[in-house]
Motif scaffolding. Structure first.
Motif, PDB file in Angstrom:
ATOM      1  N   ASP A  24       0.986  -1.271  -0.065  1.00  0.00           N
ATOM      2  CA  ASP A  24      -0.022   0.338  -0.201  1.00  0.00           C
ATOM      3  C   ASP A  24       1.110   1.256   0.186  1.00  0.00           C
ATOM      4  O   ASP A  24       2.310   1.586   0.169  1.00  0.00           O
ATOM      5  CB  ASP A  24      -0.446  -0.322   0.504  1.00  0.00           C
ATOM      6  N   VAL A  25       0.032   2.151   0.075  1.00  0.00           N
ATOM      7  CA  VAL A  25       0.872   3.396   0.030  1.00  0.00           C
ATOM      8  C   VAL A  25       0.972   4.597   1.484  1.00  0.00           C
ATOM      9  O   VAL A  25      -0.438   4.452   1.621  1.00  0.00           O
ATOM     10  CB  VAL A  25       0.486   4.575  -1.292  1.00  0.00           C
ATOM     11  N   VAL A  26       2.239   4.924   1.429  1.00  0.00           N
ATOM     12  CA  VAL A  26       2.124   6.040   3.033  1.00  0.00           C
ATOM     13  C   VAL A  26       2.969   7.358   2.170  1.00  0.00           C
ATOM     14  O   VAL A  26       3.283   7.388   2.040  1.00  0.00           O
ATOM     15  CB  VAL A  26       2.308   5.721   3.872  1.00  0.00           C
ATOM     16  N   LEU A  36       4.899  10.293  -1.611  1.00  0.00           N
ATOM     17  CA  LEU A  36       3.801   9.644  -1.312  1.00  0.00           C
ATOM     18  C   LEU A  36       4.401   8.197  -1.599  1.00  0.00           C
ATOM     19  O   LEU A  36       4.656   7.519  -2.969  1.00  0.00           O
ATOM     20  CB  LEU A  36       2.708   9.880  -2.709  1.00  0.00           C
ATOM     21  N   ALA A  37       4.439   7.301  -0.705  1.00  0.00           N
ATOM     22  CA  ALA A  37       5.859   6.152  -0.954  1.00  0.00           C
ATOM     23  C   ALA A  37       4.947   4.911  -1.415  1.00  0.00           C
ATOM     24  O   ALA A  37       4.024   4.084  -0.923  1.00  0.00           O
ATOM     25  CB  ALA A  37       6.446   5.878   0.835  1.00  0.00           C
ATOM     26  N   GLY A  38       6.142   3.933  -2.119  1.00  0.00           N
ATOM     27  CA  GLY A  38       4.516   2.658  -2.787  1.00  0.00           C
ATOM     28  C   GLY A  38       6.671   0.876  -2.572  1.00  0.00           C
ATOM     29  O   GLY A  38       7.534   2.257  -2.843  1.00  0.00           O
ATOM     30  N   ASP A  39       6.316   0.948  -2.099  1.00  0.00           N
ATOM     31  CA  ASP A  39       7.581  -0.203  -3.004  1.00  0.00           C
ATOM     32  C   ASP A  39       7.693   0.101  -4.438  1.00  0.00           C
ATOM     33  O   ASP A  39       6.721  -1.202  -5.027  1.00  0.00           O
ATOM     34  CB  ASP A  39       6.842  -2.071  -2.311  1.00  0.00           C
ATOM     35  N   ASP A  44       1.671  -3.488  -8.462  1.00  0.00           N
ATOM     36  CA  ASP A  44       0.027  -2.740  -7.557  1.00  0.00           C
ATOM     37  C   ASP A  44       0.963  -1.241  -6.831  1.00  0.00           C
ATOM     38  O   ASP A  44      -0.410  -0.689  -6.782  1.00  0.00           O
ATOM     39  CB  ASP A  44      -0.628  -4.022  -7.026  1.00  0.00           C
ATOM     40  N   ALA A  45       2.063  -1.762  -5.722  1.00  0.00           N
ATOM     41  CA  ALA A  45       1.661  -0.233  -5.200  1.00  0.00           C
ATOM     42  C   ALA A  45       1.944   0.852  -6.405  1.00  0.00           C
ATOM     43  O   ALA A  45       1.508   1.648  -5.651  1.00  0.00           O
ATOM     44  CB  ALA A  45       3.283  -1.182  -4.602  1.00  0.00           C
ATOM     45  N   VAL A  46       3.107   0.241  -7.231  1.00  0.00           N
ATOM     46  CA  VAL A  46       3.132   1.428  -8.029  1.00  0.00           C
ATOM     47  C   VAL A  46       1.818   2.218  -8.486  1.00  0.00           C
ATOM     48  O   VAL A  46       1.850   3.245  -9.231  1.00  0.00           O
ATOM     49  CB  VAL A  46       4.206   1.132  -9.054  1.00  0.00           C
ATOM     50  N   ALA A 133      11.882  -1.006   5.696  1.00  0.00           N
ATOM     51  CA  ALA A 133      10.997  -1.849   4.200  1.00  0.00           C
ATOM     52  C   ALA A 133      11.854  -2.553   4.424  1.00  0.00           C
ATOM     53  O   ALA A 133      11.082  -3.620   3.528  1.00  0.00           O
ATOM     54  CB  ALA A 133      10.193  -0.576   3.983  1.00  0.00           C
ATOM     55  N   GLY A 134      12.512  -2.292   4.232  1.00  0.00           N
ATOM     56  CA  GLY A 134      13.337  -3.043   3.939  1.00  0.00           C
ATOM     57  C   GLY A 134      14.069  -3.487   2.057  1.00  0.00           C
ATOM     58  O   GLY A 134      14.422  -4.201   1.408  1.00  0.00           O
ATOM     59  N   PHE A 135      13.723  -2.293   1.359  1.00  0.00           N
ATOM     60  CA  PHE A 135      13.720  -2.361  -0.148  1.00  0.00           C
ATOM     61  C   PHE A 135      13.829  -1.021  -0.499  1.00  0.00           C
ATOM     62  O   PHE A 135      13.058   0.106  -0.386  1.00  0.00           O
ATOM     63  CB  PHE A 135      12.418  -3.117  -0.939  1.00  0.00           C
ATOM     64  N   PRO A 136      14.004  -0.689  -2.037  1.00  0.00           N
ATOM     65  CA  PRO A 136      13.694   0.648  -2.486  1.00  0.00           C
ATOM     66  C   PRO A 136      12.470   1.572  -3.009  1.00  0.00           C
ATOM     67  O   PRO A 136      11.459   0.386  -3.255  1.00  0.00           O
ATOM     68  CB  PRO A 136      14.111   0.615  -4.281  1.00  0.00           C
ATOM     69  N   VAL A 137      11.970   2.211  -2.282  1.00  0.00           N
ATOM     70  CA  VAL A 137      10.680   3.019  -2.294  1.00  0.00           C
ATOM     71  C   VAL A 137      10.813   3.977  -3.431  1.00  0.00           C
ATOM     72  O   VAL A 137      11.233   4.692  -3.646  1.00  0.00           O
ATOM     73  CB  VAL A 137      10.697   3.385  -0.963  1.00  0.00           C
TER      74      VAL A 137
END
Ligand code: TXA
Ligand code: MG
Length: 317
Positions: A24-26, A36-39, A44-46, A133-137
């Motif tokens: 999801d986004v935060v 507006l961040a997402g994986d 799906d996040a993008v 989170a552990g990954f680029p955002v």
């Protein structure tokens, strides 16, 4: 049991990291503007980022990393880029670099380009969030596409009517989006001016800083009308017309009967950049049709301020 959370509530870092891990986004604070961040690896996040912003899909996103090791998982990192990273990361500099074949990135992030825009934010909460989170955002500015960028958590809540959870990190200290520079072999191309100026980039590298027109590079997101309030914007004003609001800089003396603000009474460009979007928001009232803006020096980071103002003033038809 999880504590109940409605989307208008502010979230803490751990919650924000879980939101990202769930695809999801935060909204996250950065030193430039809220993002507006997402994986970045998940389609799906993008897609949620693009849909929340109503952003055209041809406009690629900046990928935010917490460490150089994380950057190296997605992009090549030539010596010239390393030099800039040593000097300016973490900080308000985005570099467009060749993407690694097989990088863990959704193709939507790069809009199908073989380059990727990467940045390591200086804001501690942003880097901590990315690490947890552990990954680029992937994170574009957290505002509806084309509108004024958000420099406070409240701006984000206002822009999306409270539909997006926000990690509150105080007002953004830089106030305009990061400088974007494409690094191509041994060349630098300035795609978007920011608080790290053209002269800073040249001094740090000893290389000339070219303009996009000099090269065949595409800067797909640099639409002329952008960062726009609802009111129209009139630049380089030497007087205020009837009904206009006034935005001064330094000792300029625009006088308005409706509203008058000054970006920096002392004429400090860094202060003016920090206040730019919140001043435009404050003057963007239903009873104000036009905001008259006094001339602002184009030296140093004045280039970035004038760039944003030109786009705010551009014809929207
Ligand atoms: O300060 C910032 O950069 C903020 C914060 C949240 O980090 N982010 C931001 O993102 O301003 P956004 O999406 O509003 O602006 C990204 C810009 C767009 O103009 C886009 O076209 C350009 O970066 N861009 C992204 N990837 C690119 C690429 N591979 N090549 C050229 N331009 C690229
Ligand atoms: Mg933006």
């Amino acid at each position: 049991m999880e504590e109940p959370r409605d989307s208008t509530q502010m979230v803490k870092i751990e919650q924000a990291a879980r939101i990202l891990q769930a695809g999801d986004v935060v909204a996250m604070p950065t030193e430039t503007v809220y993002g507006l961040a997402g994986d970045a690896s998940r389609d799906d996040a993008v897609v949620k980022i693009f849909e929340t912003k109503s952003r055209p899909r041809f406009n690629p996103l900046i990928v935010h990393c917490a460490t150089i090791e994380m950057v190296e998982t997605i992009a090549m990192f030539p010596p010239l880029a390393r030099k800039l990273a040593d000097k300016y990361w973490p900080g308000p500099l985005t570099m467009v670099l060749p993407k690694h074949v097989g990088a863990p990135l959704s193709d939507l992030v790069t809009a199908g380009l073989d380059t990727v825009a990467v940045r390591m934010p200086k804001h501690d909460m942003a880097r901590t969030l990315i690490e947890k989170a552990g990954f680029p955002v992937a994170a574009p500015s957290a505002n509806p596409s084309g509108k004024l960028s958000p420099t406070t958590a409240q701006h984000v809540l206002d822009g999306f009517d409270g539909r997006v959870p926000v990690l509150e990190g105080g007002p953004s200290v830089e106030g305009v989006e990061s400088t974007i520079v494409a690094v191509q072999d041994d060349q630098l191309i300035l795609l978007r001016p920011g608080t790290i100026s053209r002269d800073d980039l040249a001094a740090a590298t000893g290389r000339p800083v070219l303009d996009p027109e000099d090269k065949t590079i595409k800067a797909p997101g640099m639409l002329l009308s952008h960062y726009a309030p609802n009111a129209t914007v009139r630049l380089n004003a030497d007087e205020c017309l009837d009904g206009e609001a006034a935005l001064n800089f330094g000792n300029s003396k625009l006088r308005s009967k409706v509203a008058t603000l000054n970006l920096s009474p002392s004429g400090d460009l860094a202060e003016a950049a920090r206040h730019l979007f919140s001043c435009l928001r404050e003057l963007d009232r239903p009873d104000i049709r036009t905001i008259a803006v006094a001339p602002i020096s184009t030296a140093g980071l004045g280039e970035a301020i004038n760039d944003r103002l030109r786009r705010a003033a551009a014809d929207r038809s």
